[in-house]
Design an enzyme around this catalytic site. Structure first.
Site, short mmCIF file in Angstrom:
data_model
loop_
_atom_site.label_atom_id
_atom_site.label_comp_id
_atom_site.label_asym_id
_atom_site.label_seq_id
_atom_site.Cartn_x
_atom_site.Cartn_y
_atom_site.Cartn_z
N ALA A 106 -20.59 -2.92 58.75
CA ALA A 106 -21.33 -2.66 57.52
C ALA A 106 -22.06 -3.92 57.06
O ALA A 106 -23.22 -3.88 56.64
CB ALA A 106 -20.39 -2.15 56.43
N HIS A 107 -21.40 -5.06 57.19
CA HIS A 107 -22.03 -6.34 56.84
C HIS A 107 -23.20 -6.63 57.78
O HIS A 107 -24.26 -7.07 57.33
CB HIS A 107 -21.00 -7.47 56.91
CG HIS A 107 -21.57 -8.82 56.67
ND1 HIS A 107 -22.15 -9.18 55.47
CD2 HIS A 107 -21.67 -9.91 57.47
CE1 HIS A 107 -22.58 -10.43 55.55
NE2 HIS A 107 -22.29 -10.89 56.76
N ALA A 108 -23.01 -6.34 59.05
CA ALA A 108 -24.08 -6.56 60.03
C ALA A 108 -25.31 -5.72 59.69
O ALA A 108 -26.45 -6.21 59.74
CB ALA A 108 -23.58 -6.22 61.44
N MET B 197 -15.88 -2.83 58.43
CA MET B 197 -16.49 -3.63 57.37
C MET B 197 -17.43 -4.67 57.98
O MET B 197 -18.49 -4.96 57.43
CB MET B 197 -15.41 -4.33 56.53
CG MET B 197 -14.68 -3.37 55.59
SD MET B 197 -15.79 -2.49 54.47
CE MET B 197 -16.38 -3.82 53.45
#
Length: 111
Positions: free
Chosen positions: A78-80, A75
């Protein structure tokens, strides 16, 4: 085996540099609105430098996944990636707005 701590560290690098890049691009927009072309260009350059650092860190994760054949998705990663893509989007918008602002200024001088 996936080293989650390494992936998290790289993801935080992407997030950090992407965030700085976005801030620089937004500041560049403020500079061009106030009429400072030189400051606009300086902020865009700083944004680009940080974006490149974020992109290089992102490529490190992609290369690791290709060489290990193990998924590296978390996650945090994914945020990065979301931060990296939004920095690129903001840059594109700022470039288009700079062009628009310069065009409007040019038309106003002609009147």
């Amino acid at each position: 085996m996936v080293n989650v701590e390494q992936i998290a560290g790289i993801a935080m690098t992407v997030i950090t540099y992407s965030g700085v890049a976005k801030s620089c691009y937004v500041e560049a927009m403020r500079k061009i609105k106030s009429g400072s072309k030189e400051e606009f260009e300086a902020e865009m350059k700083k944004g680009d430098e940080n974006f490149v650092l974020a992109h290089h860190a992102h490529l490190e994760i992609l290369n690791r996944e290709m060489t290990t054949a193990e998924p590296q998705i978390t996650m945090l990663l994914a945020h990065a990636e979301d931060q990296l893509m939004s920095a690129e989007t903001i840059k594109t918008i700022v470039i288009e707005m700079e062009s628009f602002i310069e065009e409007v200024r040019g038309k106003n001088k002609d009147e």
